[in-house]
Structure formats: structure tokens, C-alpha cells
Design an enzyme around this catalytic site. Structure first.
Site, PDB file in Angstrom:
ATOM      1  N   SER A 100     -35.012  37.947 -12.649  1.00 45.70           N
ATOM      2  CA  SER A 100     -34.961  37.790 -14.109  1.00 45.70           C
ATOM      3  C   SER A 100     -36.363  37.685 -14.702  1.00 45.70           C
ATOM      4  O   SER A 100     -36.596  38.179 -15.818  1.00 45.70           O
ATOM      5  CB  SER A 100     -34.090  36.596 -14.511  1.00 45.70           C
ATOM      6  OG  SER A 100     -34.734  35.383 -14.240  1.00 45.70           O
ATOM      7  N   HIS A 129     -43.539  28.633 -11.385  1.00 46.60           N
ATOM      8  CA  HIS A 129     -42.816  27.571 -10.683  1.00 46.60           C
ATOM      9  C   HIS A 129     -41.905  26.867 -11.692  1.00 46.60           C
ATOM     10  O   HIS A 129     -42.346  26.583 -12.815  1.00 46.60           O
ATOM     11  CB  HIS A 129     -43.832  26.585 -10.089  1.00 46.60           C
ATOM     12  CG  HIS A 129     -43.185  25.510  -9.278  1.00 46.60           C
ATOM     13  ND1 HIS A 129     -42.724  25.725  -7.996  1.00 46.60           N
ATOM     14  CD2 HIS A 129     -42.888  24.223  -9.576  1.00 46.60           C
ATOM     15  CE1 HIS A 129     -42.186  24.611  -7.543  1.00 46.60           C
ATOM     16  NE2 HIS A 129     -42.263  23.684  -8.481  1.00 46.60           N
TER      17      HIS A 129
END
Ligand code: GRF
Length: 194
Positions: free
Chosen positions: A15, A104
Site C-alpha cells: 500500500s 516504520h
């Protein structure tokens, strides 16, 4: 045109890769996705890359991994890790100094390091009682999640959140953060070569 190489992981949804590719296609990011590199051809991310007419290189970790990665990355200006779970070979790090980014799904330097990926990150954030979370775009070095932080976006942790709820909220921020960080790097190229 700045050329991006995006590395996805073995089970990657892709994504973030898709949001970067869309930003390029829609002119929100002055770059092009030169190649999507995947360790196998069976992940949803690879399907997505093909559906967007992106070039895909399948590079499985093997004896010649570093050489094969460098070959696939030839002509690339920035390398974007998006769901890539390994440490990059030193040869690749050396070839792209300050030119490899990762995203992250938490606010580093907390909630990072080896083994901190996927739902475990969000479970740990909830267990710590954090009132907010978010995502971090950072430069990549030889340690997990330790490179210089380039950009963070925050979101609240809401009462009753499950890890899945939080993951959805953070992922929305990720899609904006990666594009924003790349835009900043691309428009201030001198700085990115420090
Ligand atoms: C993201 O949560 C990212 O922060 C982490 O791996 C996940 C990849 O998701 N590094 P996707 O494959 O981009 O959807």
C-alpha cells in the site's frame, strides 16, 4: 526525473508502494517509480505493481543477493523500503549513501528494532499505554530502525483501540508521510547528500 526503486516484503500488501506510485502518476511527487523489487512474485504488492504498469524485478535472497539487488537498482536515485523486513547488504548501503529510506509504523526511536514489525508494533504501543502513535520515515543504515529520522506524522491512540484499529489509523498517516518525505528530499537535494 528522480527515479525511485521500491523494495517490498515477502507478503507485502504494497500500500505504501501504491501510494508513492499514485503520487508520481498524479504529479504530487516529482519522481517516477523505476522499479518495484520483490522477493517473490506471489504477494499482493506484486499484483498491485503490475496493475499500475510498474516494472517489477523479483530478487529472491540468494548467494548473489547484493549483486542482484544492485543490478535491479541500476539507474535509481532513491531506494524506498516499504514493508521490506531484512537488513540490506552492506554493498547496497554503500552504493546509496543517505539515499535509502524506510517507513516504520510507530514513532521512533520508541517501538523499533529487530522483530518490531507488523501488528507487534501496534500491540506494543497499546500495551505501553501510549496516548499517541504515528509513523516515521528515516534513512536506512546497518541497524534496524536506527537511521536518521526525516519525518514523523502523529495520530491519537483512542480508548478501546485494538491493534488493528491503530494499524489502520497509522497506515493513513504512512501514505502521506512517505510522499511528503520524498518531496522534501527531492526538492532539497543538496541536503540529502550531506
Ligand atoms: C507498513 O506498516 C510499514 O510501516 C512497514 O511495513 C508495512 C508495509 O505496508 N515497514 P504496505 O505493504 O506498504 O501496505
Amino acid at each position: 526525473m528522480v527515479r525511485l526503486g521500491i523494495l517490498i516484503g515477502p507478503k507485502g500488501r504494497g500500500s505504501n508502494m501504491a501510494s508513492i506510485a499514485d503520487a508520481c502518476a498524479e504529479g504530487r511527487l516529482d519522481a517516477e517509480v523505476a522499479v518495484v523489487i520483490a522477493p517473490n512474485d506471489s504477494s499482493p504488492g506484486v499484483e498491485t505493481a503490475y496493475s499500475k504498469n510498474l516494472k517489477v524485478a523479483v530478487v529472491p535472497p540468494s548467494e548473489d543477493y547484493a549483486k542482484n539487488l544492485l543490478e535491479a537498482l541500476r539507474g535509481v536515485d532513491y531506494v524506498c523500503l516499504a514493508g521490506y523486513l531484512r537488513l540490506l547488504p552492506a554493498e547496497v548501503l554503500r552504493q546509496f549513501p543517505n539515499r535509502i529510506l524506510n517507513i516504520h509504523p510507530a514513532l521512533l526511536p520508541e517501538f523499533g528494532g529487530k522483530g518490531m514489525y507488523g501488528m507487534r508494533v501496534h500491540e506494543t504501543v497499546l500495551a505501553a499505554g501510549s496516548k499517541e502513535s504515528g509513523c516515521t520515515v528515516h534513512l536506512v543504515n546497518e541497524e534496524y530502525d536506527k537511521g536518521e529520522i526525516l519525518l514523523q506524522r502523529r495520530c491519537p491512540v483512542l480508548p478501546g483501540d485494538t491493534p488493528e484499529d491503530l494499524a489502520v489509523r497509522v497506515l493513513k498517516e504512512e501514505h502521506q508521510a512517505y510522499v511528503q518525505a520524498l518531496n522534501e528530499l527531492i526538492h532539497d537535494r543538496v541536503d540529502s547528500r550531506r
